[in-house]
Design a protein around this motif. Structure first.
Motif, PDB file in Angstrom:
ATOM      1  N   MET A  79       0.841  -1.196   0.000  1.00 18.38           N
ATOM      2  CA  MET A  79       0.000   0.000   0.000  1.00 18.38           C
ATOM      3  C   MET A  79       0.880   1.251   0.000  1.00 18.38           C
ATOM      4  SD  MET A  79      -2.905   1.310   2.732  1.00 18.38           S
ATOM      5  CE  MET A  79      -4.097   0.049   2.344  1.00 18.38           C
ATOM      6  N   ILE A  80       1.972   1.199   0.763  1.00 15.34           N
ATOM      7  CA  ILE A  80       2.907   2.334   0.811  1.00 15.34           C
ATOM      8  C   ILE A  80       3.580   2.506  -0.554  1.00 15.34           C
ATOM      9  CG2 ILE A  80       5.006   3.236   1.879  1.00 15.34           C
ATOM     10  CD1 ILE A  80       4.229   1.700   4.432  1.00 15.34           C
ATOM     11  N   ILE A  81       4.045   1.387  -1.137  1.00 13.83           N
ATOM     12  CA  ILE A  81       4.741   1.456  -2.426  1.00 13.83           C
ATOM     13  C   ILE A  81       3.823   1.988  -3.519  1.00 13.83           C
ATOM     14  CG2 ILE A  81       5.805   0.039  -4.244  1.00 13.83           C
ATOM     15  CD1 ILE A  81       6.913  -1.757  -2.017  1.00 13.83           C
ATOM     16  N   ASN A  82       2.576   1.528  -3.539  1.00 12.09           N
ATOM     17  CA  ASN A  82       1.628   1.961  -4.573  1.00 12.09           C
ATOM     18  C   ASN A  82       1.258   3.431  -4.448  1.00 12.09           C
ATOM     19  OD1 ASN A  82       1.508  -0.540  -5.798  1.00 12.09           O
ATOM     20  ND2 ASN A  82      -0.162  -1.254  -4.510  1.00 12.09           N
ATOM     21  N   ALA A  83       1.456   4.009  -3.283  1.00 16.19           N
ATOM     22  CA  ALA A  83       1.146   5.426  -3.090  1.00 16.19           C
ATOM     23  C   ALA A  83       2.285   6.332  -3.559  1.00 16.19           C
ATOM     24  CB  ALA A  83       0.825   5.699  -1.618  1.00 16.19           C
ATOM     25  N   LEU A  84       3.444   5.736  -3.860  1.00 16.50           N
ATOM     26  CA  LEU A  84       4.586   6.518  -4.343  1.00 16.50           C
ATOM     27  C   LEU A  84       4.423   6.829  -5.831  1.00 16.50           C
ATOM     28  CD1 LEU A  84       7.394   4.433  -2.601  1.00 16.50           C
ATOM     29  CD2 LEU A  84       6.692   6.733  -1.948  1.00 16.50           C
ATOM     30  N   SER A  85       5.293   7.679  -6.352  1.00 21.36           N
ATOM     31  CA  SER A  85       5.256   8.009  -7.777  1.00 21.36           C
ATOM     32  C   SER A  85       5.736   6.810  -8.594  1.00 21.36           C
ATOM     33  CB  SER A  85       6.144   9.223  -8.066  1.00 21.36           C
ATOM     34  OG  SER A  85       7.512   8.886  -7.879  1.00 21.36           O
ATOM     35  N   LYS A  86       5.507   6.857  -9.903  1.00 20.53           N
ATOM     36  CA  LYS A  86       5.893   5.757 -10.789  1.00 20.53           C
ATOM     37  C   LYS A  86       7.394   5.511 -10.743  1.00 20.53           C
ATOM     38  CE  LYS A  86       5.575   4.247 -15.620  1.00 20.53           C
ATOM     39  NZ  LYS A  86       5.099   4.618 -16.975  1.00 20.53           N
ATOM     40  N   GLN A  87       8.176   6.586 -10.757  1.00 17.53           N
ATOM     41  CA  GLN A  87       9.639   6.450 -10.710  1.00 17.53           C
ATOM     42  C   GLN A  87      10.086   5.833  -9.389  1.00 17.53           C
ATOM     43  OE1 GLN A  87      12.227   9.930 -10.045  1.00 17.53           O
ATOM     44  NE2 GLN A  87      13.271   9.408 -11.967  1.00 17.53           N
ATOM     45  N   GLU A  88       9.482   6.283  -8.288  1.00 19.70           N
ATOM     46  CA  GLU A  88       9.859   5.755  -6.968  1.00 19.70           C
ATOM     47  C   GLU A  88       9.483   4.285  -6.841  1.00 19.70           C
ATOM     48  OE1 GLU A  88       9.346  10.006  -4.531  1.00 19.70           O
ATOM     49  OE2 GLU A  88       7.658   8.635  -4.762  1.00 19.70           O
ATOM     50  N   ARG A  89       8.313   3.926  -7.374  1.00 20.63           N
ATOM     51  CA  ARG A  89       7.908   2.511  -7.336  1.00 20.63           C
ATOM     52  C   ARG A  89       8.879   1.659  -8.147  1.00 20.63           C
ATOM     53  NH1 ARG A  89       2.737   4.641  -8.436  1.00 20.63           N
ATOM     54  NH2 ARG A  89       2.807   3.813 -10.565  1.00 20.63           N
ATOM     55  N   GLY A  90       9.271   2.171  -9.302  1.00 19.14           N
ATOM     56  CA  GLY A  90      10.184   1.428 -10.157  1.00 19.14           C
ATOM     57  C   GLY A  90      11.541   1.207  -9.499  1.00 19.14           C
ATOM     58  N   ARG A  91      12.021   2.217  -8.812  1.00 16.36           N
ATOM     59  CA  ARG A  91      13.326   2.074  -8.142  1.00 16.36           C
ATOM     60  C   ARG A  91      13.269   1.027  -7.031  1.00 16.36           C
ATOM     61  NH1 ARG A  91      15.189   8.486  -7.941  1.00 16.36           N
ATOM     62  NH2 ARG A  91      16.199   8.467  -9.993  1.00 16.36           N
ATOM     63  N   ILE A  92      12.182   1.040  -6.262  1.00 12.96           N
ATOM     64  CA  ILE A  92      12.057   0.067  -5.173  1.00 12.96           C
ATOM     65  C   ILE A  92      11.912  -1.338  -5.741  1.00 12.96           C
ATOM     66  CG2 ILE A  92      10.522  -0.703  -3.315  1.00 12.96           C
ATOM     67  CD1 ILE A  92      10.042   2.203  -2.612  1.00 12.96           C
ATOM     68  N   LYS A  93      11.160  -1.476  -6.826  1.00 15.65           N
ATOM     69  CA  LYS A  93      10.923  -2.797  -7.407  1.00 15.65           C
ATOM     70  C   LYS A  93      12.180  -3.363  -8.054  1.00 15.65           C
ATOM     71  CE  LYS A  93       7.994  -5.263 -10.710  1.00 15.65           C
ATOM     72  NZ  LYS A  93       6.918  -5.154 -11.709  1.00 15.65           N
ATOM     73  N   SER A  94      12.939  -2.524  -8.747  1.00 17.13           N
ATOM     74  CA  SER A  94      14.066  -3.022  -9.546  1.00 17.13           C
ATOM     75  C   SER A  94      15.429  -2.876  -8.868  1.00 17.13           C
ATOM     76  CB  SER A  94      14.103  -2.292 -10.900  1.00 17.13           C
ATOM     77  OG  SER A  94      12.885  -2.452 -11.589  1.00 17.13           O
ATOM     78  N   TYR A  95      15.567  -1.932  -7.960  1.00 16.88           N
ATOM     79  CA  TYR A  95      16.900  -1.632  -7.405  1.00 16.88           C
ATOM     80  C   TYR A  95      16.893  -1.593  -5.878  1.00 16.88           C
ATOM     81  CZ  TYR A  95      17.441  -0.137 -12.244  1.00 16.88           C
ATOM     82  OH  TYR A  95      17.446  -0.082 -13.603  1.00 16.88           O
ATOM     83  N   LEU A  96      16.063  -2.435  -5.263  1.00 17.49           N
ATOM     84  CA  LEU A  96      15.963  -2.404  -3.797  1.00 17.49           C
ATOM     85  C   LEU A  96      17.291  -2.734  -3.131  1.00 17.49           C
ATOM     86  CD1 LEU A  96      13.927  -1.878  -1.553  1.00 17.49           C
ATOM     87  CD2 LEU A  96      13.402  -4.322  -1.528  1.00 17.49           C
ATOM     88  N   LYS A  97      18.139  -3.536  -3.812  1.00 16.80           N
ATOM     89  CA  LYS A  97      19.432  -3.895  -3.214  1.00 16.80           C
ATOM     90  C   LYS A  97      20.340  -2.669  -3.065  1.00 16.80           C
ATOM     91  CE  LYS A  97      21.499  -5.160  -7.632  1.00 16.80           C
ATOM     92  NZ  LYS A  97      22.111  -6.231  -8.429  1.00 16.80           N
ATOM     93  N   ASN A  98      20.067  -1.619  -3.859  1.00 17.74           N
ATOM     94  CA  ASN A  98      20.841  -0.378  -3.755  1.00 17.74           C
ATOM     95  C   ASN A  98      20.224   0.611  -2.772  1.00 17.74           C
ATOM     96  OD1 ASN A  98      22.617  -1.253  -5.751  1.00 17.74           O
ATOM     97  ND2 ASN A  98      21.333  -0.469  -7.390  1.00 17.74           N
ATOM     98  N   LEU A  99      19.111   0.219  -2.126  1.00 22.30           N
ATOM     99  CA  LEU A  99      18.367   1.134  -1.247  1.00 22.30           C
ATOM    100  C   LEU A  99      18.173   0.514   0.128  1.00 22.30           C
ATOM    101  CD1 LEU A  99      15.628   1.992  -3.904  1.00 22.30           C
ATOM    102  CD2 LEU A  99      17.589   3.424  -3.330  1.00 22.30           C
ATOM    103  N   PRO A 100      19.254   0.245   0.863  1.00 24.17           N
ATOM    104  CA  PRO A 100      19.115  -0.418   2.168  1.00 24.17           C
ATOM    105  C   PRO A 100      18.342   0.412   3.192  1.00 24.17           C
ATOM    106  CG  PRO A 100      21.363   0.381   1.841  1.00 24.17           C
ATOM    107  CD  PRO A 100      20.661   0.544   0.541  1.00 24.17           C
ATOM    108  N   VAL A 101      18.563   1.739   3.186  1.00 31.47           N
ATOM    109  CA  VAL A 101      17.862   2.599   4.154  1.00 31.47           C
ATOM    110  C   VAL A 101      16.368   2.621   3.841  1.00 31.47           C
ATOM    111  CG1 VAL A 101      17.686   4.938   5.100  1.00 31.47           C
ATOM    112  CG2 VAL A 101      19.920   4.017   4.458  1.00 31.47           C
TER     113      VAL A 101
END
Length: 646
Positions: free
Chosen positions: A554-576
């Motif tokens: 629900m939190i992820i879907n409320a983000l912008s398209k770019q932000e959702r894409g980064r979390i979905k594809s590059y979560l390993k680069n976003l530990p925080v």
């Protein structure tokens, strides 16, 4: 659901895979695309995907004697053949698995092939040529999507040389399925005047060249693999002189030549830019990262045009294999020691070669007659520099050096006598213990001279003089060469640059040109910004009091398209961000406590309750029945506040 379907459309020539599915959807009676997607493939999508997924489910529902297979669909009705030669075998196996069988959405990769900002290959909007639509309507009774019209960087019809359209020229509604030849508002699209003429001859010629390369990839029967592309690419670059001897790419040289070969408008046609080409690792990714999932097709096509002129020539033309010159040749070599009886005679039979990144290749030659060794440098494209430097001394020579030094001869005079650098003599003396004892006497004498005022300059003053001298040299060089970058300055003024880097770095940084890597993309900065956004969104969602628990998606879907894409594809680069996301998910207990007022309202509205107790809540909602004692106490506190006034 595995019910057999009674009908499936026969594909038209070059019909896009999505167009076939949309024609089935029109005949299926389903109101929404996601219902048809679920019927055919077992998963729901709001629109049909560019590349097939889970085709085995579709084939199971077709009549027994159907002629469809995954390979024919990929080859004749998608643009998959454009990507296949540039993807590693390991990655291809994963994509075929996804094409034929169902995979979880988070493991899906086939959709990523459409590309990104620099390297997009499939158009985001569906494109049509009005001339093709008219011909299709006359020949087949319907107008359909052509796969070659969906290439992102080619906005012309390859047959009619006309501009493709993405929306109705009259009402500007985006075009999706226009089988009748009309838009949703009923405007006729089968008009030759609907296309825009192309006046730029140079761009049109360039686009035709690119389309020929695309056609070669789409229609060739030759199976090409990534290792063949890599081999041919490296051969072409090597024979054009774009590799250093140590294997590194001459990136600045090839980018300069590409920019001179193509106009900026031609580079922009492919969705690329000169700035992108100059970015660090843009070209290196093509050559060295052979396991990339999403190949940059426009960049490959640009390189192929530059190196070979066409994809067909790139694959089929014969080119010389990569072969290097042998540094210093095969020998024998002359002895360069003037004291040697065999001076300038070819008596040396062994050469020890070493790779020095900044100096090319060095070769060490040892003479068995005099026991001396000397070193020469060899540069790629320049060969043997001719100069040499003597290195090690034989044991007899070392004894003579120590004896001469004890007799009071200066080091520089000994070096001249033995045709070597003074530092070589110093190394011999430093290793000799008898000379080390004598060194104490020398130090004592020097100290006496200092005390007598013969040496008045302190080590600090010497250091300052050296610093000022190096500063002056570097400033003079920079002023005379204002266009030189940091790397070029460090190579031209190697001695001054290294000393100032170690002893006066702050001054050096203030006087050098700005680093080109300062504005590079930083995942750390993105991670911090995105984690803050996740925290804000989670707080807003809880404050909006939704009827369901505020979970991760629900939190992820409320983000912008770019932000959702980064979390979905590059979560390993976003530990925080990942940590913040897990910390801000609403727990079951937090949701149950937040939901109490809504339950109280329901009991009072529909069941005429006035005073609501914990027992009423437990009886009304089964999910609350396993609450802990502490949880029941918190519920009771909330109910006491809500029961005031009743």
């Amino acid at each position: 659901m595995n019910e057999e379907i009674a009908y499936f459309p026969t594909p038209f020539p070059n019909e896009d895979y999505r167009s076939i599915l949309y024609r089935f959807h029109k005949c299926s009676g389903n109101k929404e695309v996601y219902l048809t997607s679920n019927e055919l493939f077992g998963f729901s999508n709001e629109k049909f995907t560019v590349f097939p997924r889970n085709l085995s489910a579709l084939f199971c529902k077709m009549p027994v004697n159907h002629s469809f297979n995954a390979e024919s669909i990929l080859k004749e009705h998608t643009l998959f053949n454009i990507f296949r030669p540039f993807i590693s075998t390991h990655r291809l196996d994963g994509l075929y698995q996804e094409i034929n069988n169902a995979v979880k959405p988070e493991h899906s990769n086939i959709g990523k092939l459409v590309g990104n900002k620099y390297g997009r290959c499939i158009s985001e909007e569906i494109r049509y040529c009005t001339f093709c639509m008219k011909e299709d309507n006359q020949n087949y009774g319907v107008s359909y999507m052509h796969r070659e019209h969906q290439i992102a960087f080619l906005d012309i019809c390859p047959i009619h040389n006309q501009k493709l359209i993405t929306d109705c020229p009259q009402c500007h509604i985006p075009l999706l399925d226009v089988f009748s030849g009309r838009c949703k508002q009923g405007h006729c699209l089968l008009l030759e005047s609907g296309n825009e003429d192309i006046n730029d001859d140079n761009q049109l010629k360039f686009k035709r060249k690119i389309y020929k390369d695309i056609s070669f990839l789409l229609y060739t029967d030759q199976r090409m693999y990534r290792n063949l592309i890599d081999y041919r690419l490296q051969n072409y670059l090597f024979n054009r002189g774009y590799f250093k001897y140590v294997g590194a790419l001459k990136r600045d040289k090839i980018i300069l030549d590409i920019c001179n070969y193509f106009s900026e408008e031609e580079i922009l046609v492919l969705g690329l830019s000169i700035e992108y080409l100059k970015q660090r690792n843009t070209l290196e990714k093509l050559l060295y990262k052979d396991d990339e999932l999403v190949p940059n097709i426009p960049l490959y096509l640009l390189l192929v045009q530059f190196l070979a002129g066409s994809m067909k020539k790139f694959i089929h033309d014969e080119i010389p294999p990569m072969a290097s010159q042998v540094p210093f040749g095969f020998g024998p070599w002359c002895c360069e020691n003037k004291l040697c009886p065999d001076h300038k005679k070819e008596v040396i039979t062994k050469c020890e070669r070493k790779i020095k990144r900044s100096r090319g290749i060095t070769g060490e030659f040892s003479c068995t007659t005099c026991g001396r060794s000397y070193v020469k440098e060899w540069r790629w494209g320049k060969g043997d520099r001719g100069k040499f430097g003597l290195t090690s001394l034989s044991e007899d020579m070392k004894i003579r050096v120590i004896r001469l030094r004890k007799e009071g001869k200066l080091i520089k005079d000994i070096a001249i006598e033995f045709y070597c650098d003074p530092s070589t003599i110093r190394k011999v003396l430093e290793k000799d213990q008898s000379y080390s004892r004598q060194s104490a006497e020398v130090i004592s004498r020097v100290q006496s001279e200092i005390n007598n005022g013969l040496l008045q300059i302190s080590a600090t003053e010497i250091g300052n003089l050296k610093r000022d001298n190096y500063r002056s040299r570097l400033e003079s060089f920079i002023s005379k060469n204002p266009n030189k970058n940091r790397n070029e300055i460090s190579l031209e003024c190697r001695k001054e640059y290294r000393w100032l880097k170690e002893h006066d770095n702050e001054w050096l940084e203030n006087h050098l040109p700005p680093s080109r890597s300062i504005n590079r993309f930083s995942w750390n900065l993105v991670d911090l910004q995105l984690s803050q956004r996740v925290k804000e969104i989670a707080k807003q969602l809880v404050e909006s009091n939704p009827g369901t628990r505020v979970g991760k998606y629900m939190i992820i879907n409320a983000l912008s398209k770019q932000e959702r894409g980064r979390i979905k594809s590059y979560l390993k680069n976003l530990p925080v961000t990942e940590k913040t996301l897990n910390e801000n998910v609403e727990t079951v207990e937090e949701y149950q406590l937040r939901h109490i007022p809504a339950l109280v309202k329901q009991l009072r509205t529909y069941y005429n309750y006035t005073i609501v107790s914990v027992e009423n809540i437990l009886a009304y909602r089964r999910s609350y029945r396993n609450c802990s004692v502490e949880m029941k106490r918190k519920i009771n506190d909330i109910l006491e506040r809500l029961n005031i006034g009743y």
